[in-house]
Motif scaffolding. Structure first.
Motif, mmCIF file in Angstrom:
data_model
loop_
_atom_site.group_PDB
_atom_site.id
_atom_site.type_symbol
_atom_site.label_atom_id
_atom_site.label_comp_id
_atom_site.label_asym_id
_atom_site.label_seq_id
_atom_site.Cartn_x
_atom_site.Cartn_y
_atom_site.Cartn_z
ATOM 1 N N HIS A 1 22.434 -26.440 -77.579
ATOM 2 C CA HIS A 1 23.382 -27.239 -76.662
ATOM 3 C C HIS A 1 23.247 -26.642 -75.197
ATOM 4 O O HIS A 1 23.819 -27.158 -74.334
ATOM 5 C CB HIS A 1 24.598 -27.850 -77.137
ATOM 6 C CG HIS A 1 25.683 -26.651 -76.866
ATOM 7 N ND1 HIS A 1 26.003 -25.722 -77.916
ATOM 8 C CD2 HIS A 1 26.698 -26.339 -76.316
ATOM 9 C CE1 HIS A 1 26.877 -24.883 -77.469
ATOM 10 N NE2 HIS A 1 27.473 -25.427 -76.369
ATOM 11 N N VAL A 2 23.342 -25.450 -75.214
ATOM 12 C CA VAL A 2 23.514 -24.686 -73.849
ATOM 13 C C VAL A 2 22.377 -25.008 -72.908
ATOM 14 O O VAL A 2 22.900 -25.451 -71.764
ATOM 15 C CB VAL A 2 22.869 -23.244 -74.131
ATOM 16 C CG1 VAL A 2 22.756 -22.342 -72.692
ATOM 17 C CG2 VAL A 2 24.012 -22.391 -74.887
ATOM 18 N N TRP A 3 21.218 -25.699 -73.307
ATOM 19 C CA TRP A 3 20.279 -26.283 -72.093
ATOM 20 C C TRP A 3 20.542 -27.751 -72.075
ATOM 21 O O TRP A 3 19.882 -28.183 -71.290
ATOM 22 C CB TRP A 3 18.851 -26.156 -72.986
ATOM 23 C CG TRP A 3 18.428 -25.068 -73.611
ATOM 24 C CD1 TRP A 3 18.204 -24.858 -74.833
ATOM 25 C CD2 TRP A 3 18.684 -23.552 -72.991
ATOM 26 N NE1 TRP A 3 17.990 -23.177 -75.066
ATOM 27 C CE2 TRP A 3 18.214 -22.764 -73.921
ATOM 28 C CE3 TRP A 3 18.768 -23.189 -71.599
ATOM 29 C CZ2 TRP A 3 18.185 -21.287 -73.545
ATOM 30 C CZ3 TRP A 3 18.686 -21.798 -71.171
ATOM 31 C CH2 TRP A 3 18.481 -21.018 -72.579
ATOM 32 N N SER A 4 21.430 -28.498 -72.718
ATOM 33 C CA SER A 4 21.998 -29.877 -72.458
ATOM 34 C C SER A 4 23.003 -29.763 -71.351
ATOM 35 O O SER A 4 23.982 -30.413 -71.446
ATOM 36 C CB SER A 4 22.544 -30.200 -73.749
ATOM 37 O OG SER A 4 21.642 -30.336 -74.835
ATOM 38 N N VAL A 5 22.260 -29.483 -70.027
ATOM 39 C CA VAL A 5 23.325 -29.605 -68.868
ATOM 40 C C VAL A 5 23.170 -31.069 -68.496
ATOM 41 O O VAL A 5 22.269 -31.551 -68.131
ATOM 42 C CB VAL A 5 22.933 -28.981 -67.741
ATOM 43 C CG1 VAL A 5 23.667 -28.792 -66.541
ATOM 44 C CG2 VAL A 5 22.606 -27.386 -68.238
ATOM 45 N N PRO A 6 24.253 -31.711 -68.512
ATOM 46 C CA PRO A 6 24.410 -33.304 -68.053
ATOM 47 C C PRO A 6 24.373 -33.411 -66.688
ATOM 48 O O PRO A 6 25.115 -34.048 -65.927
ATOM 49 C CB PRO A 6 25.843 -33.628 -68.675
ATOM 50 C CG PRO A 6 26.605 -32.255 -68.423
ATOM 51 C CD PRO A 6 25.715 -31.236 -68.497
ATOM 52 N N TYR B 1 12.810 -30.061 -80.034
ATOM 53 C CA TYR B 1 13.083 -31.035 -78.838
ATOM 54 C C TYR B 1 12.146 -32.018 -79.153
ATOM 55 O O TYR B 1 12.585 -33.243 -78.826
ATOM 56 C CB TYR B 1 12.771 -30.392 -77.614
ATOM 57 C CG TYR B 1 12.748 -31.446 -76.372
ATOM 58 C CD1 TYR B 1 13.915 -31.605 -75.778
ATOM 59 C CD2 TYR B 1 11.728 -32.061 -75.843
ATOM 60 C CE1 TYR B 1 14.309 -32.403 -74.817
ATOM 61 C CE2 TYR B 1 12.016 -32.906 -74.743
ATOM 62 C CZ TYR B 1 13.212 -32.897 -74.146
ATOM 63 O OH TYR B 1 13.377 -34.067 -73.244
ATOM 64 N N ARG B 2 10.895 -31.814 -79.602
ATOM 65 C CA ARG B 2 10.073 -33.025 -79.891
ATOM 66 C C ARG B 2 10.436 -33.768 -81.162
ATOM 67 O O ARG B 2 10.285 -35.073 -81.335
ATOM 68 C CB ARG B 2 8.634 -32.451 -79.972
ATOM 69 C CG ARG B 2 8.073 -32.227 -78.963
ATOM 70 C CD ARG B 2 6.549 -31.822 -79.105
ATOM 71 N NE ARG B 2 5.940 -32.913 -79.126
ATOM 72 C CZ ARG B 2 4.546 -33.000 -79.376
ATOM 73 N NH1 ARG B 2 3.932 -32.062 -79.279
ATOM 74 N NH2 ARG B 2 4.000 -34.387 -79.641
ATOM 75 N N TYR B 3 10.967 -33.265 -82.413
ATOM 76 C CA TYR B 3 11.242 -33.899 -83.625
ATOM 77 C C TYR B 3 12.695 -33.671 -83.845
ATOM 78 O O TYR B 3 12.966 -34.463 -85.001
ATOM 79 C CB TYR B 3 10.282 -33.171 -84.646
ATOM 80 C CG TYR B 3 9.022 -32.932 -84.368
ATOM 81 C CD1 TYR B 3 8.222 -34.239 -84.570
ATOM 82 C CD2 TYR B 3 8.194 -31.958 -83.930
ATOM 83 C CE1 TYR B 3 6.712 -34.410 -84.342
ATOM 84 C CE2 TYR B 3 6.793 -32.037 -83.746
ATOM 85 C CZ TYR B 3 6.203 -33.335 -83.879
ATOM 86 O OH TYR B 3 4.775 -33.264 -83.423
#
Length: 232
Positions: A206-211, A28-30
């Motif tokens: 991408h599971v955590w990328s809830v828009p 997430y950071r890099y």
């Protein structure tokens, strides 16, 4: 208890969880630029739609079943009126049904990624590994539920795996609880932890990328330039 059991049921789970957490923080950071599902919908849509629909319809109840079976003690279930017979029917028939749906969806998605040449070229090695590993995990879970439970009806994973799993979170792991567990369940559990270790380094992030931001985003307004239109 030998060193293999100690590693498999104490060290390995904690190692996988540590990689899962640290790997997500690092990526997430890099590496937010590659935090994506890399959709191949523009290449092939029909199989993707069918496979994805089946997988998502199946996987949500499967996850909920795992949370209930592993996270809620057997005594609590009995206190709520869910006796062993009722729980067994739910796990076998309801869980089995959604397991089959999940497996069918995952098979379609995996076959699509491997057999479609253009999609295979777009896929990375980690994409193929994740797909195959998910197929294997779902298959072993389905086999354990539908076959092993019938062959060894005396085995109750809520008295072994569930207690061992909850104790992991209490930092009181008891590897001895897993020594009598059928091998199919052991493989399913270990492969489940293995994919946790792979997770941060694959498209699964991408599971955590809830828009959620779309719900409060301003509308984009397009206005006609009347002055320019009049001149033409």
């Amino acid at each position: 208890m030998n060193m293999i059991d100690q590693f498999a049921w104490v060290i390995f789970p904690y190692l996988c969880v540590a990689v899962f957490v640290v790997g997500h923080i690092f990526r997430y950071r890099y590496d937010q630029f590659n935090w994506t599902a890399k959709s191949s919908e523009f290449i092939e849509k029909k199989q993707l739609m069918v496979g994805s629909l089946l997988f998502h319809i199946g996987i949500i109840p499967v996850i909920m079943g795992h949370v209930a079976g592993l996270g809620i003690p057997k005594e609590w279930m009995n206190a709520l009126g869910v006796n062993d017979h009722l729980y067994h029917i739910g796990a076998m028939y309801v869980g089995g049904l959604f397991g089959v749906i999940t497996f069918a969806g995952m098979l379609i998605l995996t076959a699509r990624r491997i057999t479609k040449r253009s999609i295979r070229k777009l896929s990375s090695t980690s994409d193929i590994i994740v797909n195959l590993l998910l197929v294997f995990i779902v298959f072993m879970g389905m086999y354990s539920t539908l076959v092993t439970n019938n062959v060894q009806p005396e085995f109750d994973y809520r008295e072994t795996i569930s207690i061992w799993f909850r104790n992991l979170f209490l930092f009181r792991p008891e590897a001895a609880l897993m020594t009598s567990v059928p091998v199919t369940f052991k493989i399913h559990v270990l492969s489940g932890f293995l994919i946790l270790a792979f997770w941060p380094f694959t498209r699964l992030v991408h599971v955590w990328s809830v828009p959620l931001n779309y719900a409060r985003r301003s509308y984009i307004l397009y206005r006609k330039n009347r002055g320019q239109s009049a001149r033409h």
